[in-house]
Design a protein around this motif. Structure first.
Motif, PDB file in Angstrom:
ATOM      1  N   ILE A  51     -40.394 -52.324  -6.583  1.00 10.76           N
ATOM      2  CA  ILE A  51     -39.367 -51.892  -7.525  1.00 10.76           C
ATOM      3  C   ILE A  51     -39.973 -51.012  -8.628  1.00 10.76           C
ATOM      4  O   ILE A  51     -39.281 -50.202  -9.244  1.00 10.76           O
ATOM      5  N   SER A  52     -41.287 -51.137  -8.860  1.00 10.11           N
ATOM      6  CA  SER A  52     -41.898 -50.331  -9.921  1.00 10.11           C
ATOM      7  C   SER A  52     -42.324 -48.940  -9.447  1.00 10.11           C
ATOM      8  O   SER A  52     -42.758 -48.116 -10.240  1.00 10.11           O
ATOM      9  N   VAL A  53     -42.205 -48.686  -8.141  1.00 15.90           N
ATOM     10  CA  VAL A  53     -42.571 -47.348  -7.643  1.00 15.90           C
ATOM     11  C   VAL A  53     -41.594 -46.322  -8.232  1.00 15.90           C
ATOM     12  O   VAL A  53     -40.370 -46.488  -8.117  1.00 15.90           O
ATOM     13  N   PRO A  54     -42.085 -45.269  -8.901  1.00 11.74           N
ATOM     14  CA  PRO A  54     -41.193 -44.374  -9.638  1.00 11.74           C
ATOM     15  C   PRO A  54     -40.093 -43.738  -8.783  1.00 11.74           C
ATOM     16  O   PRO A  54     -38.941 -43.693  -9.210  1.00 11.74           O
ATOM     17  N   GLN A  55     -40.443 -43.290  -7.548  1.00 13.78           N
ATOM     18  CA  GLN A  55     -39.383 -42.609  -6.776  1.00 13.78           C
ATOM     19  C   GLN A  55     -38.297 -43.592  -6.355  1.00 13.78           C
ATOM     20  O   GLN A  55     -37.117 -43.250  -6.291  1.00 13.78           O
ATOM     21  N   VAL A  56     -38.679 -44.820  -6.113  1.00 16.80           N
ATOM     22  CA  VAL A  56     -37.696 -45.841  -5.741  1.00 16.80           C
ATOM     23  C   VAL A  56     -36.767 -46.101  -6.921  1.00 16.80           C
ATOM     24  O   VAL A  56     -35.537 -46.072  -6.813  1.00 16.80           O
ATOM     25  N   LYS A  57     -37.361 -46.324  -8.072  1.00 15.05           N
ATOM     26  CA  LYS A  57     -36.590 -46.655  -9.269  1.00 15.05           C
ATOM     27  C   LYS A  57     -35.645 -45.522  -9.651  1.00 15.05           C
ATOM     28  O   LYS A  57     -34.453 -45.740  -9.873  1.00 15.05           O
ATOM     29  N   LYS A  58     -36.187 -44.288  -9.667  1.00 13.65           N
ATOM     30  CA  LYS A  58     -35.370 -43.152 -10.109  1.00 13.65           C
ATOM     31  C   LYS A  58     -34.212 -42.868  -9.168  1.00 13.65           C
ATOM     32  O   LYS A  58     -33.104 -42.573  -9.599  1.00 13.65           O
ATOM     33  N   ARG A  59     -34.495 -42.976  -7.856  1.00 14.39           N
ATOM     34  CA  ARG A  59     -33.413 -42.620  -6.936  1.00 14.39           C
ATOM     35  C   ARG A  59     -32.353 -43.709  -6.861  1.00 14.39           C
ATOM     36  O   ARG A  59     -31.206 -43.447  -6.515  1.00 14.39           O
ATOM     37  N   LEU A  60     -32.719 -44.918  -7.164  1.00 20.03           N
ATOM     38  CA  LEU A  60     -31.721 -45.993  -7.114  1.00 20.03           C
ATOM     39  C   LEU A  60     -30.878 -46.038  -8.381  1.00 20.03           C
ATOM     40  O   LEU A  60     -29.688 -46.352  -8.342  1.00 20.03           O
ATOM     41  N   THR A  61     -31.482 -45.721  -9.506  1.00 21.25           N
ATOM     42  CA  THR A  61     -30.779 -45.854 -10.778  1.00 21.25           C
ATOM     43  C   THR A  61     -29.686 -44.799 -10.927  1.00 21.25           C
ATOM     44  O   THR A  61     -29.932 -43.610 -10.777  1.00 21.25           O
ATOM     45  N   GLY A  62     -28.479 -45.252 -11.190  1.00 19.38           N
ATOM     46  CA  GLY A  62     -27.375 -44.354 -11.507  1.00 19.38           C
ATOM     47  C   GLY A  62     -26.766 -43.628 -10.320  1.00 19.38           C
ATOM     48  O   GLY A  62     -25.833 -42.853 -10.475  1.00 19.38           O
ATOM     49  N   SER A  63     -27.242 -43.908  -9.087  1.00 16.40           N
ATOM     50  CA  SER A  63     -26.625 -43.233  -7.938  1.00 16.40           C
ATOM     51  C   SER A  63     -25.640 -44.184  -7.261  1.00 16.40           C
ATOM     52  O   SER A  63     -25.797 -45.392  -7.301  1.00 16.40           O
ATOM     53  N   GLY A  64     -24.627 -43.586  -6.657  1.00 22.93           N
ATOM     54  CA  GLY A  64     -23.638 -44.372  -5.919  1.00 22.93           C
ATOM     55  C   GLY A  64     -22.916 -45.406  -6.748  1.00 22.93           C
ATOM     56  O   GLY A  64     -22.775 -46.559  -6.339  1.00 22.93           O
ATOM     57  N   VAL A  65     -22.402 -45.011  -7.900  1.00 23.27           N
ATOM     58  CA  VAL A  65     -21.780 -45.991  -8.797  1.00 23.27           C
ATOM     59  C   VAL A  65     -20.376 -46.372  -8.319  1.00 23.27           C
ATOM     60  O   VAL A  65     -19.557 -45.509  -7.983  1.00 23.27           O
ATOM     61  N   LEU A  66     -20.147 -47.669  -8.267  1.00 21.70           N
ATOM     62  CA  LEU A  66     -18.808 -48.180  -7.979  1.00 21.70           C
ATOM     63  C   LEU A  66     -18.324 -48.908  -9.229  1.00 21.70           C
ATOM     64  O   LEU A  66     -18.820 -49.984  -9.556  1.00 21.70           O
ATOM     65  N   PRO A  67     -17.346 -48.331  -9.949  1.00 20.83           N
ATOM     66  CA  PRO A  67     -16.876 -49.005 -11.164  1.00 20.83           C
ATOM     67  C   PRO A  67     -16.142 -50.300 -10.827  1.00 20.83           C
ATOM     68  O   PRO A  67     -15.621 -50.461  -9.725  1.00 20.83           O
ATOM     69  N   ARG A  68     -16.138 -51.219 -11.795  1.00 20.01           N
ATOM     70  CA  ARG A  68     -15.554 -52.533 -11.588  1.00 20.01           C
ATOM     71  C   ARG A  68     -14.096 -52.463 -11.158  1.00 20.01           C
ATOM     72  O   ARG A  68     -13.689 -53.183 -10.239  1.00 20.01           O
ATOM     73  N   GLU A  69     -13.275 -51.569 -11.804  1.00 18.47           N
ATOM     74  CA  GLU A  69     -11.840 -51.521 -11.477  1.00 18.47           C
ATOM     75  C   GLU A  69     -11.636 -51.195 -10.001  1.00 18.47           C
ATOM     76  O   GLU A  69     -10.791 -51.789  -9.325  1.00 18.47           O
ATOM     77  N   GLU A  70     -12.442 -50.226  -9.509  1.00 14.39           N
ATOM     78  CA  GLU A  70     -12.314 -49.844  -8.095  1.00 14.39           C
ATOM     79  C   GLU A  70     -12.725 -51.001  -7.193  1.00 14.39           C
ATOM     80  O   GLU A  70     -12.119 -51.255  -6.162  1.00 14.39           O
ATOM     81  N   ALA A  71     -13.767 -51.714  -7.609  1.00 16.00           N
ATOM     82  CA  ALA A  71     -14.250 -52.844  -6.819  1.00 16.00           C
ATOM     83  C   ALA A  71     -13.179 -53.910  -6.683  1.00 16.00           C
ATOM     84  O   ALA A  71     -12.993 -54.485  -5.616  1.00 16.00           O
ATOM     85  N   VAL A  72     -12.432 -54.149  -7.773  1.00 18.78           N
ATOM     86  CA  VAL A  72     -11.372 -55.157  -7.746  1.00 18.78           C
ATOM     87  C   VAL A  72     -10.216 -54.659  -6.887  1.00 18.78           C
ATOM     88  O   VAL A  72      -9.686 -55.382  -6.043  1.00 18.78           O
ATOM     89  N   LYS A  73      -9.837 -53.388  -7.087  1.00 18.92           N
ATOM     90  CA  LYS A  73      -8.694 -52.813  -6.385  1.00 18.92           C
ATOM     91  C   LYS A  73      -8.911 -52.841  -4.870  1.00 18.92           C
ATOM     92  O   LYS A  73      -8.012 -53.138  -4.098  1.00 18.92           O
ATOM     93  N   LEU A  74     -10.132 -52.535  -4.442  1.00 17.92           N
ATOM     94  CA  LEU A  74     -10.428 -52.473  -3.014  1.00 17.92           C
ATOM     95  C   LEU A  74     -10.870 -53.814  -2.443  1.00 17.92           C
ATOM     96  O   LEU A  74     -11.183 -53.913  -1.267  1.00 17.92           O
ATOM     97  N   SER A  75     -10.888 -54.858  -3.274  1.00 17.07           N
ATOM     98  CA  SER A  75     -11.314 -56.197  -2.833  1.00 17.07           C
ATOM     99  C   SER A  75     -12.636 -56.142  -2.077  1.00 17.07           C
ATOM    100  O   SER A  75     -12.752 -56.698  -0.988  1.00 17.07           O
ATOM    101  N   VAL A  76     -13.636 -55.453  -2.618  1.00 17.59           N
ATOM    102  CA  VAL A  76     -14.934 -55.377  -1.943  1.00 17.59           C
ATOM    103  C   VAL A  76     -15.596 -56.746  -1.991  1.00 17.59           C
ATOM    104  O   VAL A  76     -15.175 -57.641  -2.710  1.00 17.59           O
ATOM    105  N   GLU A  77     -16.614 -56.884  -1.141  1.00 23.58           N
ATOM    106  CA  GLU A  77     -17.188 -58.200  -0.919  1.00 23.58           C
ATOM    107  C   GLU A  77     -18.669 -58.244  -1.256  1.00 23.58           C
ATOM    108  O   GLU A  77     -19.353 -57.223  -1.265  1.00 23.58           O
TER     109      GLU A  77
END
Lengths: 542, 173
Positions: free
Chosen positions: A351-377
């Protein structure tokens, strides 16, 4: 366990809507006329804040001359299952669509339309599961359709979507993430994804029809296990628990403990697999190799406990087939100690590898409202701040005897989804240790029992990817209707939200972050219309 | 920048090589491993219990006038060992064998051939000889009708019942 106050509101709702309600175990069965369906679904989903799991169409004509449609909700706070049933009359039944109030019901309604010929009013309809050449008046799940009937396939190639404004990039149908047939069509403006279309269901194998037509109760366990290559035990446990619930069987406690232990072993295995794949997609192949090295120990542990590295094959209706003796218990505890230590050492580094951390952070965001609306699991929901976990909310097997934390993150990005899984690995290790410590004596399998006809069982089991739900109507020697919904079925629609306005290079890791399992989702064929014109896509005829 | 990622070198160094030199070394399988099954032709009675339990139809009963053949096709087998659970005479044994590749497809089949008896009354082919013997041993009272096929048994029973009913009505009069 059952909260009476919580059930009264459902009973009142049913009587107010001109229907009936009955409580059996932890399930509230509500039967209402079709014209009140949308109101009732709206109240249950939006007012009572329940999660929508799936809907199932049932051909009940041989029993009572009607089709029926069952919408399955779970009231996670009260630990209740809510099944809302409506009877539809005639040979071409029509039901009101609830997608206006419950957007998550989109796919399952279209599946009922394809497979049973139930038409839906108040929404746009399209063919979801069946291939385009499939005869329009042939409904596979109707009882008069033989399970082995094969219409002559017409091979036609589907064309790539076309857009004047945006570039079109096909991703798939082979392995954008996990080497399974699925197809994403990404519409891009430069490097930015503007829209996504998903086309799946290439591997719909018709397992539901097969089980209903020519298998017996005990054989279906093994079929259920083969729905998924990674969370197979979840499916067989879910099926067995649903049948046991329907038949009101009192399964030995020791069997339930062993089921929980094996379920957690499977969760650790699945999370390690996904973490490896994620690192591989991020270009950190050293991490991929090491995490799979650690995973190998889990595979061996599973073999020790069950006799098989995967598709364990130890579940039966009424219990399990392999016991855990003192020697196995000690070996398991030893393996878990080493696993925990190795995983902790390694994941801190990864998790401390810079490319791993940078590419994971802030990408593919699913906001809470959408998560509730779509009943994701599952981890997808828990990474977006939706605190739900069937192991805690709707306790099954032996989870009520153990204490564990449910990790919840609020960021909703790829990093959060990865961290939820990392935390869960540690929780699972602790759960197995607790279960082994408390393992009760006694038998592991119920041998003499009968399964009465016409009973209904609904069961949710928290798979590594989220809540898996099985709905069983019992029949003569085999399930009359068996509906399976794997967690990825609920999570794929959320990908559209996650992929939009993201750089193209992040698409594979975002797709992988939901830990998709397409064969589970398909079981037996999707054109998702976005802002761009109608498209036709590739068919795999099987 | 932190030096943490470099710790991977330490982890890798301490672990060394983890893959084994299979097939020159023993494969990593536990004693619990479920592999191919072996059917003992001397014990099998051809009752078909395993065929009913087998989820993927890897075991099949092929019936002809003279013979009943139990066929095991390892290509379909899922190694669940349900057949071992249900076999009444323990004729099936589990092995840890998983090296099943072959260049001859006939190697994938195991056949157990059973002779068949015929029904004493109608002469139609009926159960296997061994099955008949097995039933007689287990339950001596069945001796009278053990060699009669189910259809003839039904007919005999129906005849007996109707005869008795007539007798009762006569008695009442």
């Amino acid at each position: 366990m059952l909260n009476l106050e919580e059930t009264t509101k459902y009973i009142e709702l049913a009587s107010k809507s001109g229907g009936q309600a009955k409580i059996e175990g932890d399930t509230v069965f509500i039967t209402i006329p079709p014209d009140r369906l949308v109101d009732v679904a709206d109240t249950i989903f939006n007012k009572y804040n329940t999660s929508f799991r799936v809907c199932a169409g049932v051909d009940e004509r041989p029993l009572n001359g009607h089709f029926s449609l069952v919408h399955l909700f779970t009231d996670d706070k009260a630990g209740l299952y809510v099944a809302v049933k409506t009877y539809l009359s005639g040979e071409s039944p029509v039901a009101p669509s609830i997608t206006s109030v419950v957007p998550a019901a989109d796919w399952c309604e279209m599946e009922a339309r394809d497979l049973l010929g139930i038409e839906f009013t108040g929404r746009e309809t399209y063919r979801l599961v069946l291939p385009p050449w499939w005869p329009s008046n042939l409904y596979p799940l109707r009882k008069e359709t033989p399970y082995n009937y094969r219409p002559e396939p017409r091979l036609e190639s589907e064309k790539l979507g076309y857009s004047r404004e945006y570039g079109v990039i096909p991703l798939g149908p082979y392995h954008p993430a996990l080497h399974e047939p699925e197809y994403f069509e990404l519409y891009v403006e430069g490097e930015r994804v503007v829209d996504v279309k998903y086309r799946g269901f290439h591997v719909h194998r018709g397992v539901e029809k097969l089980a209903e037509s020519r298998m017996s109760y005990q054989q279906v366990n093994f079929l259920a296990e083969r729905i998924c290559g990674i969370c197979g035990f979840v499916h067989s446990t879910c099926y067995a628990l649903a049948v046991e619930k329907a038949a009101k069987l009192d399964v030995p406690e020791r069997a339930q403990f062993i089921r929980s232990i094996v379920l957690e072993v499977e969760r650790i295995h699945s999370h390690l697999l996904l973490l490896g794949v994620a690192f591989h997609l991020l270009g950190y192949d050293a991490g991929f190799m090491h995490i799979w090295r650690i995973r190998e120990r889990v595979m061996q542990l599973a073999e020790l406990l069950t006799g098989s590295r995967k598709t364990y094959g130890i579940n039966l209706v009424g219990g399990v087939r392999r016991d855990v003796n003192e020697e196995k218990k000690q070996k398991t505890l030893e393996a878990l100690r080493e696993l925990g230590r190795e995983f902790k050492n390694f994941i801190e580094v990864a998790i401390s590898v810079p490319q791993v951390k940078k590419r994971l952070t802030g990408s593919g965001v699913l906001p809470r409202e959408e998560a509730v609306k779509l009943s994701v699991e599952g981890p997808v929901a828990r990474a977006s701040g939706v605190n739900k976990d069937a192991r805690r909310d709707l306790p099954y097997a032996a989870y009520k005897y153990v204490s564990f934390k449910v990790p919840v993150y609020t960021e909703g990005d790829n990093l959060a989804r990865v961290l939820v899984r990392v935390d869960e690995v540690f929780e699972s290790i602790s759960i197995i240790e607790q279960l082994l410590d408390k393992l009760p004596g006694g038998s592991i399998l119920l041998t003499d029992f009968e399964i009465p006809e016409g009973r209904v069982g609904v069961q949710v089991v928290e798979a590594p990817r989220g809540g898996d739900i099985h709905y069983v109507v019992t029949g003569k020697g085999a399930p009359y209707r068996w509906r399976v919904r794997a967690p990825t079925y609920a999570n794929i629609p959320a990908l559209r939200v996650m992929l939009r306005d993201q750089p193209l290079a992040d698409a594979p890791i975002t797709i992988a972050s939901i830990d998709p399992c397409f064969s589970c989702t398909d079981r037996v064929v999707v054109v998702r219309d976005g802002r761009i014109e109608e498209i036709k896509l590739t068919q795999l005829v099987k | 920048m932190s030096h943490k990622p470099l710790k991977l070198i330490i982890i890798a160094g301490s672990k060394g090589r983890v893959t084994v030199k299979y097939p020159y070394q023993e494969p990593l399988i536990t004693p619990e491993f479920r592999g191919e099954i072996e059917i003992d032709p001397a014990k099998c009675i051809g009752c078909g219990a395993c065929v009913k339990a087998c989820p993927p139809n890897a075991l099949e009963l092929l019936e002809s006038e003279k013979e009943v053949i139990l066929r095991y096709f390892v290509g379909r087998c899922i190694f669940c060992w349900r057949c071992i659970d249900v076999c009444p005479v323990n004729a099936i044994k589990g092995t840890r064998n998983f090296e099943l590749a072959t260049d001859k497809h006939t190697d994938l089949y195991t056949l157990v051939v059973h002779t068949r008896t015929t029904c004493e009354i109608c002469g139609k082919p009926f159960e296997t000889t061994r099955m008949q013997r097995y039933i007689a041993e287990k339950s001596p009272v069945t001796e009278e009708y053990a060699s009669i096929c189910p259809d003839c048994r039904k007919r005999l029973l129906a005849e007996a019942v109707s005869a008795r009913r007539v007798g009762i009505s006569e008695h009442k009069e």
